[in-house]
Design an enzyme around this catalytic site. Structure first.
Site, PDB file in Angstrom:
ATOM      1  N   LYS A  24       0.889  -1.193   0.131  1.00 10.04           N
ATOM      2  CA  LYS A  24       0.054   0.218  -0.010  1.00 10.04           C
ATOM      3  C   LYS A  24       0.754   1.322  -0.102  1.00 10.04           C
ATOM      4  O   LYS A  24       1.464   1.656   1.022  1.00 10.04           O
ATOM      5  CB  LYS A  24      -0.953  -0.056   1.491  1.00 10.04           C
TER       6      LYS A  24
ATOM      7  N   GLY B 157       8.262  -5.073   7.971  1.00 12.10           N
ATOM      8  CA  GLY B 157       8.077  -6.631   8.593  1.00 12.10           C
ATOM      9  C   GLY B 157       8.171  -7.645   7.436  1.00 12.10           C
ATOM     10  O   GLY B 157       9.073  -8.719   7.597  1.00 12.10           O
TER      11      GLY B 157
ATOM     12  N   GLY C  15       6.307  -1.556  11.836  1.00 16.07           N
ATOM     13  CA  GLY C  15       5.531  -0.240  12.238  1.00 16.07           C
ATOM     14  C   GLY C  15       6.517   0.666  12.700  1.00 16.07           C
ATOM     15  O   GLY C  15       6.656   2.010  12.249  1.00 16.07           O
TER      16      GLY C  15
HETATM   17  P1  ADP Z   1       6.694  -4.109   4.790  1.00 20.99           P
HETATM   18  O1  ADP Z   1       5.989  -5.002   5.754  1.00 20.99           O
HETATM   19  O2  ADP Z   1       8.412  -4.741   4.667  1.00 20.99           O
HETATM   20  O3  ADP Z   1       6.689  -2.698   5.308  1.00 20.99           O
HETATM   21  P2  ADP Z   1       4.347  -4.084   2.991  1.00 20.99           P
HETATM   22  O4  ADP Z   1       3.502  -4.317   4.206  1.00 20.99           O
HETATM   23  O5  ADP Z   1       4.189  -2.474   2.745  1.00 20.99           O
HETATM   24  O6  ADP Z   1       5.917  -4.195   3.378  1.00 20.99           O
HETATM   25  O7  ADP Z   1       4.198  -5.005   2.041  1.00 20.99           O
HETATM   26  C1  ADP Z   1       4.603  -6.269   2.053  1.00 20.99           C
HETATM   27  C2  ADP Z   1       3.561  -6.921   1.127  1.00 20.99           C
HETATM   28  O8  ADP Z   1       3.271  -6.329  -0.148  1.00 20.99           O
HETATM   29  C3  ADP Z   1       3.867  -8.331   0.966  1.00 20.99           C
HETATM   30  O9  ADP Z   1       2.972  -9.318   1.399  1.00 20.99           O
HETATM   31  C4  ADP Z   1       3.869  -8.639  -0.571  1.00 20.99           C
HETATM   32  O10 ADP Z   1       3.020  -9.621  -1.230  1.00 20.99           O
HETATM   33  C5  ADP Z   1       3.052  -7.444  -1.121  1.00 20.99           C
HETATM   34  N1  ADP Z   1       3.213  -6.956  -2.450  1.00 20.99           N
HETATM   35  C6  ADP Z   1       4.349  -6.411  -2.939  1.00 20.99           C
HETATM   36  N2  ADP Z   1       4.360  -6.392  -4.353  1.00 20.99           N
HETATM   37  C7  ADP Z   1       2.924  -6.291  -4.565  1.00 20.99           C
HETATM   38  C8  ADP Z   1       2.100  -5.955  -5.524  1.00 20.99           C
HETATM   39  N3  ADP Z   1       2.554  -5.629  -6.754  1.00 20.99           N
HETATM   40  N4  ADP Z   1       0.707  -6.002  -5.332  1.00 20.99           N
HETATM   41  C9  ADP Z   1       0.015  -6.267  -4.294  1.00 20.99           C
HETATM   42  N5  ADP Z   1       1.054  -6.728  -3.204  1.00 20.99           N
HETATM   43  C10 ADP Z   1       2.384  -6.573  -3.342  1.00 20.99           C
HETATM   44 MG    MG Z   2       4.032  -4.955   6.430  1.00 23.98          MG
END
Ligand code: ADP
Ligand code: MG
Length: 399
Positions: free
Chosen positions: A198, A351, A374
């Site tokens: 997101k 995460g 977070g």
């Molecule tokens: P972090 O936890 O490292 O901050 P996020 O929570 O923002 O990362 O995003 C992680 C998720 O984003 C993963 O579950 C991954 O599958 C998903 N993701 C990555 N690329 C896409 C995409 N193009 N469309 C939908 N989901 C995605």
């Molecule tokens: Mg996340």
């Protein structure tokens, strides 16, 4: 670092309440899947034990919502810690109350006990002053080594500060130093890689860090909104108007500052990002109707790789694709490999991003993989974490 740490205070013979983040992933049988959060706190625990403190560890695990929940007891976590340290770690069946107080009063210097899951008590997440006071009765000094929980104003993170002197543990110190260093004129070029699901959750990071970087590489689901700002018919599914406005604003800001934002030229798309799903590689301006981005394409990978190899500092949050599914994991894995081979500073957090780097076995090759999800996002967004704010300042009065 501005904050006092365990090295700034006398700990010998003291009862030291240490907040850790041992919220480890458990498999369906309750086995610990990944103990890196436990290992990350070993330097603090070893230091305290070596300096004759009486160590009272406390953590949350999972989401028991204020009630006792058998599978979320901390006994197995205490056992794993005990194995790692090769000394006994006694798991208590409660976190506060007379039985716990008795157990603590029987401790010798260097002993370690672990309180029961803090979130079995509603007062923890409510930051209830009574619960904070009950916890504080167990100790003479409080140490926060739970960077990953420090964005939460909970009793064991914030409320406790009303009762005990508070200092940082060594993991907390390392997290703050590594993440702060990104804002303190790091070696250039400095790139931020942003991905994940997101984009609206990530805009805050971008706004805060953009004056410090030379280059931003966008992948993951986050790419869709940026592609749509570049050309409204690109990027697959339409983004929320509010998100588009935020992305437009930050894009303008980047232009003003001379910071390049690189978007994927080609993407892996699928109708449904599921295991075994069919996929295609298309130019990012030609995503067929009903398809969405699931990974960056090979051309983009080549461009991102070339750019990153010039960099001396890289911060990375957000997977490049749906890495949990093998056919959409290549972008994330290959970018992780590029960073692992980079001579410069590599700071990774979030995460899922940390999970990906751990899963690929590349965490040790990075300068720093944050234990915060977070908390990492909030820190990079420039927010003061409530659990850090309450720690004693170096210049301030002795705790
Ligand atoms: P972090 O936890 O490292 O901050 P996020 O929570 O923002 O990362 O995003 C992680 C998720 O984003 C993963 O579950 C991954 O599958 C998903 N993701 C990555 N690329 C896409 C995409 N193009 N469309 C939908 N989901 C995605
Ligand atoms: Mg996340």
């Amino acid at each position: 670092m501005q904050k006092q740490t365990i090295k700034d205070v006398e700990v010998r013979g003291k009862r030291v309440l240490v907040r850790v983040d041992f919220n480890v992933p458990l498999d369906p049988d309750g086995k610990i899947e990944d103990d890196s959060r436990i290992r990350a706190c070993l330097p603090t625990i070893i230091y305290l034990a070596g300096h004759g403190a009486r160590i009272i560890l406390c953590s949350h695990l999972g989401r028991p919502h204020g009630r006792v929940n058998g599978p979320l007891r901390l006994g197995p976590v205490a056992r794993r810690l005990s194995e790692l340290m090769s000394i006994p770690v006694k798991a208590l069946r409660e976190a506060v109350g007379p039985t716990v107080e008795q157990a603590v009063s029987a401790m010798q210097d260097g002993d370690i006990v672990m309180l029961e899951n803090l979130r079995f008590y509603p007062g923890e997440e409510e930051n209830d002053p009574g619960f904070a006071r009950d916890l504080s009765r167990l100790a003479d000094l409080y140490v926060n080594d739970a960077f990953g929980a420090s964005h939460r104003a909970h009793a064991s993170v914030v409320g406790i500060a009303a009762h005990l002197p508070c200092v940082a543990g060594l993991l907390m110190e390392k997290e703050i130093e590594q993440l702060s260093s990104l804002f303190e004129d790091p070696p250039r070029p400095f790139a931020l890689i942003l991905g994940g699901a997101k984009v609206e959750e990530k805009i805050g990071i971008l706004e805060n860090i953009i004056p410090h970087v030379d280059l931003v590489l966008i992948g993951g689901g986050a790419a869709a909104a940026f592609l749509q700002v570049r050309n409204p018919s690109d990027g697959g599914f339409p983004e929320e108007p509010g998100t588009i406005v935020q992305v437009e604003t930050v894009t303008k800001q980047a232009k003003t500052l001379g910071v390049r934002i690189l978007l994927p030229d080609d993407v892996v798309v699928t109708a449904k990002p599921e295991p075994g799903a069919a996929f295609r590689i298309v130019a990012s301006g030609q995503i067929p109707d009903g398809y969405r981005i699931a990974d960056i394409g090979p051309l983009t990978l080549a461009v991102f790789t070339r750019e990153l190899q010039q960099c001396r500092t890289v911060a990375w949050n957000g997977p490049m694709g749906v890495f949990e599914i093998p056919q959409f994991s290549k972008g994330t894995k290959d970018i992780a490999k590029v960073l692992a081979g980079l001579g410069g500073t590599t700071v990774i957090g979030g995460g899922s991003t940390a999970e990906a780097v751990n899963r690929f076995g590349l965490a040790k090759k990075m300068t720093h993989v944050s234990t915060g999800g977070g908390a990492f996002l909030r820190f990079l967004s420039g927010e003061t974490l409530p659990g850090v704010a309450v720690l004693a300042d170096k210049q301030g009065p002795a705790p």
